[in-house]
Design a protein around this motif. Structure first.
Motif, PDB file in Angstrom:
ATOM      1  N   VAL A 177     -23.623  96.850 -27.169  1.00 27.89           N
ATOM      2  CA  VAL A 177     -23.278  97.115 -25.775  1.00 27.89           C
ATOM      3  C   VAL A 177     -22.919  95.789 -25.114  1.00 27.89           C
ATOM      4  O   VAL A 177     -23.674  94.825 -25.200  1.00 27.89           O
ATOM      5  N   LEU A 178     -21.760  95.747 -24.472  1.00 28.48           N
ATOM      6  CA  LEU A 178     -21.304  94.576 -23.737  1.00 28.48           C
ATOM      7  C   LEU A 178     -21.301  94.937 -22.257  1.00 28.48           C
ATOM      8  O   LEU A 178     -20.627  95.889 -21.854  1.00 28.48           O
ATOM      9  N   LEU A 179     -22.061  94.203 -21.449  1.00 22.57           N
ATOM     10  CA  LEU A 179     -22.206  94.540 -20.030  1.00 22.57           C
ATOM     11  C   LEU A 179     -21.718  93.404 -19.152  1.00 22.57           C
ATOM     12  O   LEU A 179     -22.140  92.260 -19.313  1.00 22.57           O
ATOM     13  N   ASP A 180     -20.865  93.738 -18.214  1.00 20.28           N
ATOM     14  CA  ASP A 180     -20.352  92.797 -17.221  1.00 20.28           C
ATOM     15  C   ASP A 180     -21.393  92.636 -16.117  1.00 20.28           C
ATOM     16  O   ASP A 180     -21.835  93.627 -15.527  1.00 20.28           O
ATOM     17  N   ILE A 222     -15.843  89.046 -28.708  1.00 17.04           N
ATOM     18  CA  ILE A 222     -15.908  88.216 -29.913  1.00 17.04           C
ATOM     19  C   ILE A 222     -17.355  87.911 -30.281  1.00 17.04           C
ATOM     20  O   ILE A 222     -17.743  87.996 -31.449  1.00 17.04           O
ATOM     21  N   VAL A 223     -18.194  87.592 -29.286  1.00 19.30           N
ATOM     22  CA  VAL A 223     -19.616  87.326 -29.552  1.00 19.30           C
ATOM     23  C   VAL A 223     -20.290  88.584 -30.093  1.00 19.30           C
ATOM     24  O   VAL A 223     -21.059  88.530 -31.054  1.00 19.30           O
ATOM     25  N   LEU A 249     -18.878  91.158 -31.685  1.00 18.99           N
ATOM     26  CA  LEU A 249     -18.391  91.432 -33.039  1.00 18.99           C
ATOM     27  C   LEU A 249     -19.001  90.466 -34.048  1.00 18.99           C
ATOM     28  O   LEU A 249     -19.319  90.861 -35.175  1.00 18.99           O
ATOM     29  N   ASP A 250     -19.190  89.214 -33.647  1.00 19.84           N
ATOM     30  CA  ASP A 250     -19.845  88.243 -34.521  1.00 19.84           C
ATOM     31  C   ASP A 250     -21.271  88.690 -34.846  1.00 19.84           C
ATOM     32  O   ASP A 250     -21.699  88.630 -36.001  1.00 19.84           O
ATOM     33  N   LEU A 251     -21.986  89.184 -33.845  1.00 15.09           N
ATOM     34  CA  LEU A 251     -23.341  89.692 -34.085  1.00 15.09           C
ATOM     35  C   LEU A 251     -23.322  90.886 -35.037  1.00 15.09           C
ATOM     36  O   LEU A 251     -24.157  90.981 -35.943  1.00 15.09           O
ATOM     37  N   LEU A 252     -22.375  91.797 -34.829  1.00 14.38           N
ATOM     38  CA  LEU A 252     -22.258  92.966 -35.706  1.00 14.38           C
ATOM     39  C   LEU A 252     -21.968  92.565 -37.147  1.00 14.38           C
ATOM     40  O   LEU A 252     -22.579  93.077 -38.083  1.00 14.38           O
TER      41      LEU A 252
END
Length: 156
Positions: free
Chosen positions: A2-5, A128-129, A131-134
């Motif tokens: 989950v990416l949260l603004d 990008i961060v 996806l890197d974690l995934l």
């Protein structure tokens, strides 16, 4: 993932007359609570996702990346230390099982105040961060990978 603004624009209200209410509130006028702030709606959506994972798929792993934060804390920024890359992006929770601490963390998330709001911390850096974690978590194993991007799409 989950990416949260959490940029300062997430303090704005939702609704048809949200802009008028924000202007009235800035002028010191009282505003009815008929509309919610964008950050509250985003947190509610994340909580619903976590509830579904906890109740129906307890073995699923979920992570959380915040972008638009006043600080920077992620692996890629540490890796490219001098390049000033991936700034104002924070890895809030690494991929792992959903627990009550995750719910508490989401409950306490606040949008970055206008005075501390960064110039950077855009959604591409966060993507990008995330996806890197995934990629580092999954390795060569076959996982079904999903990314949820929650933003108002607005720059300050």
């Amino acid at each position: 993932m989950v990416l949260l603004d959490v940029n300062s624009t997430m303090y704005k209200r939702l609704g048809k007359s949200a802009q008028q209410k924000d202007q009235k509130q800035e002028a010191g006028g009282k505003v009815g609570d008929s509309t919610e702030q964008r950050i509250k709606t985003a947190k509610d959506a994340i909580r619903m996702l976590l509830e579904q994972k906890l109740l129906h798929n307890p073995k699923h792993d979920v992570g959380l990346v915040l972008f638009g934060t006043s600080e920077t804390s992620n692996r890629l920024n540490d890796l490219y230390e001098g390049a000033n890359q991936y700034t104002n992006v924070t890895t809030a929770r690494h991929l792992g099982r959903v627990d009550l601490d995750f719910f508490r963390y989401v409950q306490n998330i606040q949008a970055t105040p206008q005075s501390e709001s960064p110039e950077h911390g855009d959604m591409i850096d966060a993507l990008i961060v995330g996806l890197d974690l995934l990629i580092h978590f999954a390795g060569t194993k076959k996982y079904k990978k999903r990314v949820f991007l929650i933003t108002d799409g607005e720059k300050k």
